[in-house]
Design a protein around this motif. Structure first.
Motif, short mmCIF file in Angstrom:
data_model
loop_
_atom_site.label_atom_id
_atom_site.label_comp_id
_atom_site.label_asym_id
_atom_site.label_seq_id
_atom_site.Cartn_x
_atom_site.Cartn_y
_atom_site.Cartn_z
N ALA A 247 0.90 -1.36 0.02
CA ALA A 247 0.03 -0.02 -0.12
C ALA A 247 0.85 1.25 0.10
CB ALA A 247 -0.94 -0.15 1.23
N ILE A 248 2.02 1.30 0.64
CA ILE A 248 2.74 2.57 0.69
C ILE A 248 3.59 2.76 -0.48
CG2 ILE A 248 4.75 3.41 2.08
CD1 ILE A 248 3.70 2.18 4.85
N GLY A 249 3.75 1.54 -1.04
CA GLY A 249 4.74 1.75 -2.30
C GLY A 249 3.64 2.23 -3.32
N LEU A 250 2.48 1.82 -3.45
CA LEU A 250 1.47 2.51 -4.40
C LEU A 250 1.10 3.96 -3.97
CD1 LEU A 250 -0.82 -0.59 -4.82
CD2 LEU A 250 0.56 0.33 -6.45
N LEU A 251 1.03 4.38 -2.65
CA LEU A 251 0.63 5.69 -2.42
C LEU A 251 1.78 6.47 -2.50
CD1 LEU A 251 -1.18 4.95 1.16
CD2 LEU A 251 -2.31 5.77 -0.97
N ALA A 252 3.04 6.27 -2.64
CA ALA A 252 4.05 7.11 -2.90
C ALA A 252 3.98 7.66 -4.21
CB ALA A 252 5.32 6.33 -2.48
N VAL A 253 3.22 7.00 -5.07
CA VAL A 253 3.51 7.30 -6.67
C VAL A 253 2.84 8.54 -7.04
CG1 VAL A 253 2.81 6.50 -8.97
CG2 VAL A 253 4.02 4.88 -7.25
N PRO A 254 1.52 8.75 -6.57
CA PRO A 254 0.82 9.93 -6.79
C PRO A 254 1.27 11.10 -6.16
CG PRO A 254 -0.47 8.40 -5.52
CD PRO A 254 0.67 7.51 -5.89
N VAL A 255 1.79 10.71 -4.91
CA VAL A 255 2.58 11.98 -4.14
C VAL A 255 3.80 12.60 -4.96
CG1 VAL A 255 3.67 12.82 -2.16
CG2 VAL A 255 1.59 11.40 -1.96
N GLY A 256 4.47 11.55 -5.32
CA GLY A 256 5.99 11.86 -6.00
C GLY A 256 5.34 12.49 -7.29
N ALA A 257 4.39 12.01 -8.00
CA ALA A 257 4.27 12.20 -9.17
C ALA A 257 3.94 13.83 -9.24
CB ALA A 257 3.17 11.34 -10.08
N ALA A 258 2.95 13.99 -8.07
CA ALA A 258 2.28 15.50 -7.93
C ALA A 258 3.58 16.54 -7.90
CB ALA A 258 1.15 15.43 -7.00
N ILE A 259 4.57 16.26 -7.16
CA ILE A 259 5.68 16.88 -6.61
C ILE A 259 6.61 17.40 -8.03
CG2 ILE A 259 7.78 17.02 -5.25
CD1 ILE A 259 6.30 15.40 -3.23
N ARG A 260 6.86 16.32 -8.77
CA ARG A 260 7.46 16.36 -9.82
C ARG A 260 6.75 17.25 -10.74
NH1 ARG A 260 8.21 11.62 -10.82
NH2 ARG A 260 10.33 11.42 -9.67
N TRP A 261 5.56 17.07 -10.88
CA TRP A 261 4.58 17.70 -11.99
C TRP A 261 4.63 19.38 -11.56
CZ3 TRP A 261 0.51 21.02 -11.06
CH2 TRP A 261 -0.32 21.36 -12.03
N LEU A 262 4.52 19.47 -10.29
CA LEU A 262 4.51 21.07 -9.78
C LEU A 262 5.98 21.61 -10.32
CD1 LEU A 262 3.45 23.23 -8.26
CD2 LEU A 262 4.28 22.40 -6.26
N GLY A 263 7.06 20.57 -9.93
CA GLY A 263 8.45 21.42 -10.27
C GLY A 263 8.72 21.58 -11.63
N VAL A 264 8.24 20.64 -12.58
CA VAL A 264 8.52 20.83 -13.98
C VAL A 264 7.69 21.70 -14.68
CG1 VAL A 264 8.52 19.41 -16.20
CG2 VAL A 264 9.42 18.28 -14.11
N THR A 265 6.24 21.81 -14.18
CA THR A 265 5.51 22.63 -14.82
C THR A 265 5.69 24.18 -14.53
OG1 THR A 265 3.80 21.23 -14.58
CG2 THR A 265 3.02 23.41 -15.23
N LEU A 266 5.92 24.53 -13.11
CA LEU A 266 6.31 25.71 -12.83
C LEU A 266 7.59 26.14 -13.30
CD1 LEU A 266 5.28 28.19 -11.22
CD2 LEU A 266 6.50 27.15 -9.05
N ARG A 267 8.41 25.34 -13.54
CA ARG A 267 9.92 25.67 -13.98
C ARG A 267 9.71 26.55 -15.50
NH1 ARG A 267 14.45 20.99 -15.33
NH2 ARG A 267 12.58 20.38 -16.58
N THR A 268 8.78 26.11 -16.41
CA THR A 268 8.88 26.55 -17.78
C THR A 268 8.48 28.05 -17.42
OG1 THR A 268 6.52 25.88 -17.67
CG2 THR A 268 8.16 24.47 -18.46
N GLN A 269 7.53 28.38 -16.35
CA GLN A 269 7.27 29.60 -15.84
C GLN A 269 8.31 30.56 -15.36
OE1 GLN A 269 4.11 30.82 -17.43
NE2 GLN A 269 3.85 28.59 -18.20
N VAL A 270 8.97 29.70 -14.65
CA VAL A 270 10.11 30.55 -13.86
C VAL A 270 11.17 30.69 -14.83
CG1 VAL A 270 12.03 30.20 -12.30
CG2 VAL A 270 9.65 29.42 -11.99
N GLU A 271 11.59 30.18 -15.73
CA GLU A 271 12.60 30.45 -16.77
C GLU A 271 12.35 31.58 -17.63
OE1 GLU A 271 12.81 26.73 -18.56
OE2 GLU A 271 14.24 25.85 -17.33
N ARG A 272 10.91 31.95 -17.84
CA ARG A 272 10.63 33.03 -18.65
C ARG A 272 10.95 34.42 -17.85
NH1 ARG A 272 4.65 30.43 -20.72
NH2 ARG A 272 5.39 28.82 -21.92
#
Length: 438
Positions: A247-272
């Motif tokens: 269960a913990i292995g499965l729960l970690a996936v959406p948490v990590g994916a959301a963190i990475r999505w936030l970082g990568v998505t916002l980075r495109t705005q930051v670089e501008r």
């Protein structure tokens, strides 16, 4: 008819005089690079203490006021954005891309990497020191070979850069073997040529470690260590705990994916608009830390920094945290981590470890999951989701838990494997024509 040059025979290279010369050079540079890494980490610790404790106390006559994190985090955004924009090398690699082993930075890029790392780490941004240490070690190793042997073949420069990275990262992790393991898995090294790079790196890291463990009465600065002492003994794993590992292995996936999505998505705005948005990101991280402290009465340091030094106190004093405090800490730390990935320079490892421990501690309030087991599985699962390095994730978790590591290893392995496979399954594969494969 064309022919291609065959790769050098690793056994022949290993017996050559030039390889022995390379080993001697690696041994010579291992100690100074390890010493530089040590004083870099010591400087970060000193600046953190001075900026977040000594300096505000001198103004307020006591403890730092609740609002104080806004000051250093705003400064971090200004200083790091200036380093990224105006110094060569853009301050090193973006941590939103994960922990990667790439080519050694040039000599001109080293000041920018150092400045951006100090601005990130000492001013409370939620990133760790491993990324800059690897880059600085690689750059110093490559610089050493250029100074000693001008016109050295690219293969020699690559080996020296790897040796420098080994020595630097081993300083942080407290062990030459741990550093070698991390860099091998991160770089994807393998095959017969593995030993050609591994042996110089191990030699540099091993000689470098003498700076800390001591050689007669000449050295002995003390070591950094990931192990957390005085942990409660872990019980033998049960069937219910193995279900929790899945269960913990499965729960970690959406948490990590959301963190990475936030970082990568916002980075495109930051670089501008780098100089404008990066300070705002710093202020947002401070706001998360201050809000957490105001609501829970706990320290804002739980949200700030990489979590490397806060992980031990969290595990040792987890009973002091309510479920609500743990859940709020999880949300605030994860958001601060994602924001930091988008804009600053540092390593992604330790925030992932801390978030995994917090999540496991929160789940431990449910039946059948002891806190130490929940935190161990959370640490391993979140680490592998963010780094994509399953063997390293298991090893780091075992080192952190010290004596408990062996008893909890089966649970950690299950959670890591489940998280790794599930994360890979739900991450689209890149293709050359832009299509996605399922």
């Amino acid at each position: 008819m064309t022919t291609t040059a065959s790769a050098p025979d690793p056994a022949a290279v290993l017996r050559s005089k030039s390889y022995v010369s390379l080993l001697i050079l690696c041994a010579a540079v291992g100690a100074p690079i390890a010493a530089i890494a040590y004083f870099f980490l010591a400087l970060v610790d000193f600046l953190q203490e001075w900026i977040f404790t000594t300096l505000p106390a001198s103004f307020s006559g006591g403890t730092a006021p609740l609002w104080w994190p806004f000051v250093p985090l705003l400064a971090a955004g200004i200083l790091v954005s200036l380093a990224i924009k105006y110094l060569p090398g853009t301050g090193g690699n973006s941590p939103a891309d994960g922990f990667k082993m790439e080519g050694a930075p040039s000599s001109a890029q080293l000041p920018g990497i150092l400045f951006a790392a100090l601005g990130t780490l000492s001013l409370g941004v939620v990133l760790g020191p491993e990324g800059p240490l690897v880059a600085l070690g690689a750059g110093l190793g490559a610089l050493a070979v250029r100074l000693v042997k001008r016109g050295a073949p690219p293969r020699v420069q690559t080996m020296m850069a790897a040796a420098g990275s080994f020595a630097a990262i081993s300083t942080l992790l407290g062990s030459p073997l741990t550093g070698a393991f991390l860099l091998m898995e991160a770089s994807g090294l393998g095959g017969p040529a593995l030993g050609l790079v591994l042996v110089p790196g191990l030699l540099a890291a091993g000689v470098g470690s003498l700076i800390f463990v001591g050689l007669d009465a000449w050295t002995g600065l003390g070591t950094f260590s990931l192990a957390i002492p005085n942990l409660p003994a872990a019980d033998a794993p049960s069937g219910v705990q193995f279900l929790w590992a899945i269960a913990i292995g499965l729960l970690a996936v959406p948490v990590g994916a959301a963190i990475r999505w936030l970082g990568v998505t916002l980075r495109t705005q930051v670089e501008r608009r780098l100089l404008v948005i990066t300070p705002l990101v710093g202020v947002a991280i401070a706001a998360l830390a201050v809000s957490y402290a105001a609501i829970t009465g706990m320290s804002s340091a739980d949200v700030l920094f990489s979590g490397q030094t806060a992980l031990g106190p969290l595990i040792e004093n987890v009973s002091d945290y309510t479920v609500g405090a743990l859940l709020l800490l999880l949300v605030c730390k994860a958001l601060a981590y994602g924001l930091a990935l988008s804009s600053f320079r540092g390593g992604p490892t330790f925030p992932a470890l801390f978030i995994g421990a917090v999540g496991g501690a929160a789940l431990a309030h449910l039946p059948g999951l002891p806190p130490i087991a929940g935190m161990a599985m959370g640490i391993g699962a979140m680490c592998v989701v963010m780094l994509k390095l399953p063997l390293t994730s298991v090893l780091l978790t075992s080192l952190i838990l010290a004596a408990d590591g062996l008893a909890l290893m089966p649970l950690v392995i299950v959670s890591v494997v489940v998280a790794h496979v599930a994360s890979a399954r739900f991450t689209p594969l890149p293709t050359t024509d832009g299509a996605k494969l399922s």
